[in-house]
Design a protein around this motif. Sequence first.
Motif, mmCIF file in Angstrom:
data_model
loop_
_atom_site.group_PDB
_atom_site.id
_atom_site.type_symbol
_atom_site.label_atom_id
_atom_site.label_comp_id
_atom_site.label_asym_id
_atom_site.label_seq_id
_atom_site.Cartn_x
_atom_site.Cartn_y
_atom_site.Cartn_z
ATOM 1 N N PHE A 66 3.154 -12.341 5.909
ATOM 2 C CA PHE A 66 2.724 -11.007 5.651
ATOM 3 C C PHE A 66 3.020 -10.717 4.382
ATOM 4 O O PHE A 66 3.940 -10.862 3.756
ATOM 5 C CB PHE A 66 3.778 -10.296 6.607
ATOM 6 N N PRO A 67 1.811 -9.908 3.810
ATOM 7 C CA PRO A 67 2.041 -9.538 2.455
ATOM 8 C C PRO A 67 3.240 -8.378 2.174
ATOM 9 O O PRO A 67 3.771 -7.900 3.197
ATOM 10 C CB PRO A 67 0.825 -8.893 2.087
ATOM 11 N N ARG A 68 3.575 -8.207 1.130
ATOM 12 C CA ARG A 68 4.437 -7.063 0.713
ATOM 13 C C ARG A 68 3.809 -5.893 0.637
ATOM 14 O O ARG A 68 2.483 -5.632 0.827
ATOM 15 C CB ARG A 68 4.954 -7.211 -1.048
ATOM 16 N N PRO A 69 4.703 -4.807 1.441
ATOM 17 C CA PRO A 69 4.279 -3.321 1.303
ATOM 18 C C PRO A 69 3.343 -2.804 -0.118
ATOM 19 O O PRO A 69 3.874 -3.260 -1.145
ATOM 20 C CB PRO A 69 5.343 -2.681 1.620
ATOM 21 N N ALA A 70 2.320 -2.151 0.070
ATOM 22 C CA ALA A 70 1.668 -1.833 -1.021
ATOM 23 C C ALA A 70 1.285 -0.121 -0.678
ATOM 24 O O ALA A 70 1.439 0.212 0.575
ATOM 25 C CB ALA A 70 0.606 -2.420 -1.292
ATOM 26 N N LYS A 71 1.006 0.577 -1.682
ATOM 27 C CA LYS A 71 0.371 1.910 -1.376
ATOM 28 C C LYS A 71 -0.601 2.001 -0.553
ATOM 29 O O LYS A 71 -1.552 1.289 -0.616
ATOM 30 C CB LYS A 71 0.055 2.669 -2.949
ATOM 31 N N HIS A 72 -0.616 3.055 0.347
ATOM 32 C CA HIS A 72 -1.773 3.029 1.389
ATOM 33 C C HIS A 72 -2.949 3.801 0.545
ATOM 34 O O HIS A 72 -2.707 4.733 -0.295
ATOM 35 C CB HIS A 72 -1.333 4.077 2.554
ATOM 36 N N PRO A 73 -4.207 3.396 0.885
ATOM 37 C CA PRO A 73 -5.223 4.366 0.377
ATOM 38 C C PRO A 73 -5.572 5.494 1.313
ATOM 39 O O PRO A 73 -4.801 5.444 2.370
ATOM 40 C CB PRO A 73 -6.493 3.359 0.690
ATOM 41 N N TYR A 74 -6.472 6.408 0.810
ATOM 42 C CA TYR A 74 -6.568 7.587 1.563
ATOM 43 C C TYR A 74 -7.322 7.302 2.821
ATOM 44 O O TYR A 74 -8.304 6.290 2.502
ATOM 45 C CB TYR A 74 -7.321 8.481 0.788
ATOM 46 N N PRO A 75 -7.353 7.748 3.910
ATOM 47 C CA PRO A 75 -6.492 8.656 4.263
ATOM 48 C C PRO A 75 -5.193 8.449 4.814
ATOM 49 O O PRO A 75 -4.258 9.224 5.162
ATOM 50 C CB PRO A 75 -7.333 9.513 5.421
ATOM 51 N N PHE A 76 -4.985 7.309 4.615
ATOM 52 C CA PHE A 76 -3.494 6.462 5.424
ATOM 53 C C PHE A 76 -2.408 7.332 4.585
ATOM 54 O O PHE A 76 -1.083 7.085 5.051
ATOM 55 C CB PHE A 76 -3.690 5.071 5.638
ATOM 56 N N ASN A 77 -2.490 7.367 3.253
ATOM 57 C CA ASN A 77 -1.350 8.136 2.611
ATOM 58 C C ASN A 77 -1.159 9.669 2.669
ATOM 59 O O ASN A 77 -0.403 10.158 2.097
ATOM 60 C CB ASN A 77 -1.716 7.644 1.161
ATOM 61 N N ASP A 78 -1.975 10.147 3.503
ATOM 62 C CA ASP A 78 -1.893 11.488 3.799
ATOM 63 C C ASP A 78 -1.053 11.989 4.914
ATOM 64 O O ASP A 78 -1.957 12.606 5.880
ATOM 65 C CB ASP A 78 -3.407 12.047 3.829
#
Length: 310
Positions: A253-265
């Motif tokens: 599994f990859p490391r966590p990263a910032k979500h793209p929009y709209p998942f970061n909202d």
Amino acid sequence: MKIGAVREYWIVRTPVTPPAIHGLVRRNEKPQQLGFRHSNRLSRGVVMAVQGGRGYGSPWDEKPYETLPTGKKVYVDESDVVTFLDPPKELIPLDPSSYNPAAYLWKKIEDIPEERRHRLLQFIEPRLISRAWEIAGARYENPKLAKMTASKLFSTGGDAEISLEYFNCRTSNGPLIISWIKSFKMAVFSSNNGQIYGRICGGPIVSTLANAFSPLYFEVIEAMEVMATEEPCDIACRFGAGLLAIEDYPQGFPRPAKHPYPFNDSVVIYIRHIGPGVCVGQAWQEGKELQQVPQRLCSDILIVKQYNLN
């Protein structure tokens, strides 16, 4: 879509009480008013003689499917679930006060062997996923049923012996923000800190998005109701910004990263358990701004646990 037919008419499935014959056992059952397509297996129900403590021989112990004239196999248990969600108009409706529809649906799903439950993703039409969500609401009227879960890991309690589970998901489509996501896979796993996490990791389009931009991790949290509608639910998958402090995750599994929009909202998937290994969910984009009005991210989601041969 109506599944489970050998003949082209519908009947009411009502147990027939056999005449009193010495050596036979009479099985007392309350007649049910729910109808299913007529099948030869319904007419093969017989009461077997009891010898040496042997019990009732049921026709439902036979092959789990009917073979149509075309050679196609139609699985009876799966058909019962679909028929219950989408009964034909000519059937006599059951009195809602006489039974709990969520309990009936749970039992019908439980009757399907675990290795065959994935067929529900194919058999349940998109519009019936919303119907399953509605019926699941009746679970909370029964304290015992409300405590039952579709998966030991896919709950806030978790299970120390289970570390990873996969779920195949299908949405009911609709002209919403991400209606192009029609099917995807969800992985749910336990961490050493006792918290349950997961990620969206499969599907033709979702895989490309997750691998190229973000692994789309979420945290499984306790939730009593959907924030926007105040409808009851069991748990929720909260996506947040994506940078979760996960101490350990499954190999590969990859490391966590910032979500793209709209998942970061402030995206949250609220989940109801409807049967062993089967859930329904609603994804909401609740928004980071206080004045933002929550909106549905996609249509209702059917979630089925992936069968593991091991």
